[in-house]
Scaffold this motif. Sequence first.
Motif, PDB file in Angstrom:
ATOM      1  N   GLY A   1       0.748  -1.159  -0.020  1.00  0.00           N
ATOM      2  CA  GLY A   1      -0.247  -0.132   0.055  1.00  0.00           C
ATOM      3  C   GLY A   1       0.814   1.312   0.098  1.00  0.00           C
ATOM      4  O   GLY A   1       0.101   2.280   0.041  1.00  0.00           O
ATOM      5  N   PHE A   2       2.233   1.105  -0.366  1.00  0.00           N
ATOM      6  CA  PHE A   2       3.063   2.475  -0.418  1.00  0.00           C
ATOM      7  C   PHE A   2       2.737   2.914  -1.750  1.00  0.00           C
ATOM      8  O   PHE A   2       2.698   2.250  -2.660  1.00  0.00           O
ATOM      9  CB  PHE A   2       4.378   1.984   0.013  1.00  0.00           C
ATOM     10  CG  PHE A   2       4.490   1.760   1.557  1.00  0.00           C
ATOM     11  CD1 PHE A   2       4.773   2.732   2.395  1.00  0.00           C
ATOM     12  CD2 PHE A   2       4.653   0.432   1.989  1.00  0.00           C
ATOM     13  CE1 PHE A   2       4.869   2.610   3.835  1.00  0.00           C
ATOM     14  CE2 PHE A   2       4.637   0.305   3.317  1.00  0.00           C
ATOM     15  CZ  PHE A   2       4.816   1.168   4.201  1.00  0.00           C
ATOM     16  N   ALA A   3       2.853   4.202  -1.804  1.00  0.00           N
ATOM     17  CA  ALA A   3       2.887   5.066  -3.016  1.00  0.00           C
ATOM     18  C   ALA A   3       4.089   4.402  -4.261  1.00  0.00           C
ATOM     19  O   ALA A   3       3.622   4.246  -5.293  1.00  0.00           O
ATOM     20  CB  ALA A   3       3.058   6.505  -3.023  1.00  0.00           C
ATOM     21  N   ASP A   4       5.029   4.053  -3.723  1.00  0.00           N
ATOM     22  CA  ASP A   4       6.211   3.699  -4.542  1.00  0.00           C
ATOM     23  C   ASP A   4       7.462   3.032  -3.838  1.00  0.00           C
ATOM     24  O   ASP A   4       7.320   3.078  -2.667  1.00  0.00           O
ATOM     25  CB  ASP A   4       6.709   4.747  -5.443  1.00  0.00           C
ATOM     26  CG  ASP A   4       7.173   6.106  -4.863  1.00  0.00           C
ATOM     27  OD1 ASP A   4       7.379   6.070  -3.700  1.00  0.00           O
ATOM     28  OD2 ASP A   4       6.811   7.283  -5.382  1.00  0.00           O
ATOM     29  N   GLN A   5       8.160   2.704  -4.286  1.00  0.00           N
ATOM     30  CA  GLN A   5       9.564   2.135  -3.691  1.00  0.00           C
ATOM     31  C   GLN A   5      10.228   3.059  -2.771  1.00  0.00           C
ATOM     32  O   GLN A   5      10.678   2.604  -1.489  1.00  0.00           O
ATOM     33  CB  GLN A   5      10.549   1.329  -4.617  1.00  0.00           C
ATOM     34  CG  GLN A   5      11.474   0.467  -3.841  1.00  0.00           C
ATOM     35  CD  GLN A   5      12.341  -0.055  -4.856  1.00  0.00           C
ATOM     36  OE1 GLN A   5      11.896  -0.230  -6.073  1.00  0.00           O
ATOM     37  NE2 GLN A   5      13.537  -0.430  -4.538  1.00  0.00           N
ATOM     38  N   SER A   6      10.311   4.415  -3.145  1.00  0.00           N
ATOM     39  CA  SER A   6      11.006   5.244  -2.409  1.00  0.00           C
ATOM     40  C   SER A   6      10.463   5.470  -1.291  1.00  0.00           C
ATOM     41  O   SER A   6      10.840   5.734  -0.159  1.00  0.00           O
ATOM     42  CB  SER A   6      11.185   6.641  -3.309  1.00  0.00           C
ATOM     43  OG  SER A   6      10.185   7.115  -3.546  1.00  0.00           O
TER      44      SER A   6
END
Length: 303
Positions: free
Chosen positions: A273-278
């Motif tokens: 559920g994170f926006a992206d890997q960073s």
Amino acid sequence: MGDWARYRRSPDVPLEVMRAHFERHAYHRHAHDTYSLGVTEAGAQTFTCRGGTFTSAGGMVMAFNPDDPHDGHAANRLGFTYRMVHIGPELMAGVLRDAAERPVGLPLFAEPVVTAPEVARRLLDLSNALLDETPTLGAAGPNRQGSPLDRGGNGLASLRHDELLTRVVWAITRHSRRRASPSGAAPLARVTGADVVRVAERARAVLDEAGLAEVSAGRLAEATGRSRFTVYRSFQARYGLSPSDYQRQLRVRAARRMLGDGVPAARAAALAGFADQSHLNRWFLRYFGITPGAFQRALVGPG
């Protein structure tokens, strides 16, 4: 440095934020249809409002009601850096109702500029989250990182923003009460100890049941039968975390399990559920002191 500005607008609720530095720009007299709360980070700006002339220097807070006419320009040639959060009246009304505070429509402050360190800190927290920045008072230059508002819906971001907005309104209320009462601020209405436990445990159950799915502050309020404000305070009192902190913790832990099973970091970030890997990298490092990559490499034994 020259003039620059960054602006973000929520796609879901009437909430906007701008961070800017102006040396030459001067605002023509105008009014917003929102509650507008600002913090001057550095320098000073001068403006007229409510029949007077005011100057907001570094660390000071500005508060405009809907349809409060005002202008503004740099107080000197060095300019000023500031940010402003615009909150729709219906959104502000909902937060105020949750906190059982005074009716919407009254001035937020007796004067449109005040020294209120707690309010300034809360406004910085909210605007930083909306802009996905981490500047401090006195910081120079724009941060060009992408904003969560640019990446579409995100339940974790929405819940976090709701909590930060509540903290802003709570800080305003506390400041206003301290100013109004020489003996100090009257405490906000408290739920009983048993109710704190019931509300917090029910909210946690909803978050646990949802797993990695999106959960809004409104859903937690509906599930507990209490206001968003009460849910937030009860959860914080019971568990030492806000609901959004707890939800993020669930997601970081889920990503960690996936990484341990060999799932690539980018895939684990998306599934958790994170926006992206960073985005995952930042929070993984904050939680565990190492990056997801270092965590996965550490699982590989000697060759």
